[in-house]
Design a protein around this motif. Structure first.
Motif, PDB file in Angstrom:
ATOM      1  N   HIS A   1       0.843  -1.199   0.000  1.00 48.17           N
ATOM      2  CA  HIS A   1       0.000   0.000   0.000  1.00 48.17           C
ATOM      3  C   HIS A   1       0.878   1.247   0.000  1.00 48.17           C
ATOM      4  O   HIS A   1       1.419   1.634   1.025  1.00 48.17           O
ATOM      5  CB  HIS A   1      -0.901  -0.045   1.232  1.00 48.17           C
ATOM      6  CG  HIS A   1      -1.826   1.123   1.368  1.00 48.17           C
ATOM      7  ND1 HIS A   1      -2.765   1.223   2.371  1.00 48.17           N
ATOM      8  CD2 HIS A   1      -1.977   2.266   0.633  1.00 48.17           C
ATOM      9  CE1 HIS A   1      -3.431   2.347   2.246  1.00 48.17           C
ATOM     10  NE2 HIS A   1      -2.965   3.004   1.208  1.00 48.17           N
TER      11      HIS A   1
ATOM     12  N   THR B   1      -6.565   2.666   0.382  1.00 44.89           N
ATOM     13  CA  THR B   1      -7.651   2.392   1.319  1.00 44.89           C
ATOM     14  C   THR B   1      -8.826   1.739   0.600  1.00 44.89           C
ATOM     15  O   THR B   1      -9.422   0.779   1.099  1.00 44.89           O
ATOM     16  CB  THR B   1      -8.109   3.692   2.000  1.00 44.89           C
ATOM     17  OG1 THR B   1      -7.013   4.259   2.722  1.00 44.89           O
ATOM     18  CG2 THR B   1      -9.255   3.421   2.972  1.00 44.89           C
TER      19      THR B   1
ATOM     20  N   THR C   1      -7.810  -1.852  -0.323  1.00 45.89           N
ATOM     21  CA  THR C   1      -7.799  -2.697   0.873  1.00 45.89           C
ATOM     22  C   THR C   1      -9.196  -3.191   1.195  1.00 45.89           C
ATOM     23  O   THR C   1      -9.406  -4.374   1.494  1.00 45.89           O
ATOM     24  CB  THR C   1      -7.221  -1.935   2.080  1.00 45.89           C
ATOM     25  OG1 THR C   1      -5.837  -1.635   1.830  1.00 45.89           O
ATOM     26  CG2 THR C   1      -7.324  -2.760   3.353  1.00 45.89           C
TER      27      THR C   1
ATOM     28  N   ASN D   1     -11.175   7.493   1.735  1.00 45.44           N
ATOM     29  CA  ASN D   1      -9.986   8.201   2.203  1.00 45.44           C
ATOM     30  C   ASN D   1      -9.463   9.177   1.169  1.00 45.44           C
ATOM     31  O   ASN D   1      -8.265   9.319   0.977  1.00 45.44           O
ATOM     32  CB  ASN D   1      -8.879   7.217   2.601  1.00 45.44           C
ATOM     33  CG  ASN D   1      -7.860   7.863   3.526  1.00 45.44           C
ATOM     34  OD1 ASN D   1      -8.168   8.823   4.231  1.00 45.44           O
ATOM     35  ND2 ASN D   1      -6.651   7.348   3.521  1.00 45.44           N
TER      36      ASN D   1
END
Length: 206
Positions: A17, A24, A27, A193
Motif C-alpha cells: 500500500h 484504502t 484494501t 480516504n
C-alpha cells in the motif's frame, strides 16, 4: 521466484500500500475476499517486531494466512516460507506527494501535522524529505534517498513479483484487472480516504 507455488498452499497476497495511491479503497475490496482471521495488517511496530509477528502468523494453520495489507516496503516475502504474490497501485508522483501533504494538513493526529500547519515544514521541504517514495517502497528501502540502483531494483521487483500493478488515475480499470488476475468478481464500490477535489465515486459493477 517466490510467486511460483511449490506447495499446495495458494500464494499469500501482499498488498504493498503506497501512501495516497487509492490503497484504502483497494484494501476494502481485498478484504471482501477473505475472513478477518485470514488477514495480517501491517501496523506501526518496529520492523523487527513486525517481521517476527508476521513470521509467527504465517506458521499458524487455523486459519491460514491469505492476505497481508498495509504501508510496508517490498521484502515482506523474505519472512514467509510460503509462495506470495504482490500487488500495488501506483500514482503520478507529484499528485501523490501533494495529496500526501494535504492529508497531513487536515489530519490532526498525524506526526507531522503541527510542523506542516505551522510552516516549520514547508511544501518544498516536505517534497525533499519524501521524494520518490514509490521508488523507495518498491525498491525495499523506504527510508533511504533513492539512486539509480534503487530504481533498477524497483523495476525488477515489479517485473518479478507483481502480476498486477494498478494505476490510481485509472483505478476502476485497475481494480477490475486485479480481480480478474485472482479470479474474483468485482462488485460496486466507492472510493475512500479521499478529500476535497480528489473525491470521486466509483460504481463499476462487473
Amino acid at each position: 521466484p517466490a510467486i511460483v507455488a511449490v506447495t499446495a498452499d495458494p500464494p499469500i497476497i501482499i498488498f504493498l500500500h503506497l501512501p495516497k495511491a487509492c490503497g484504502t479503497t483497494l484494501t476494502k475490496l481485498l478484504m471482501r475476499w477473505f475472513t478477518p482471521g485470514e488477514v495480517f495488517t501491517v501496523d506501526r511496530r518496529k520492523p523487527a517486531e513486525l517481521r517476527s509477528a508476521l513470521e509467527a502468523r504465517a506458521r499458524q494453520n487455523s486459519p491460514r494466512l491469505r492476505l497481508i495489507v498495509g504501508h510496508a516496503a517490498f521484502g515482506l516475502h523474505e519472512t514467509i516460507n510460503r509462495p506470495v504474490q504482490y500487488i500495488t497501485v501506483l500514482r503520478e508522483p507529484v499528485q501523490r506527494l501533494l495529496s500526501n501533504y494535504r492529508y497531513v494538513q487536515r489530519t490532526r493526529e498525524h506526526r507531522l501535522h503541527t510542523e506542516v500547519c505551522s510552516g516549520a515544514l514547508t511544501l518544498k521541504e516536505f517534497a525533499d524529505r519524501f521524494s520518490d517514495l514509490q521508488t523507495r517502497y518498491l525498491g525495499g528501502a523506504p527510508n533511504v534517498r533513492p539512486d539509480a540502483d534503487t530504481l533498477a531494483r524497483a523495476k525488477e521487483n515489479l517485473r518479478e513479483y507483481f502480476p498486477v500493478a494498478g494505476i490510481a488515475d485509472r483505478f476502476d480499470e485497475s481494480a477490475l484487472l486485479i480481480h480478474r488476475a485472482f479470479d474474483r468478481k468485482l462488485h460496486g464500490f466507492s472510493s475512500e480516504n479521499v478529500g476535497g477535489s480528489e473525491r470521486s465515486a466509483q460504481t463499476l459493477d462487473t
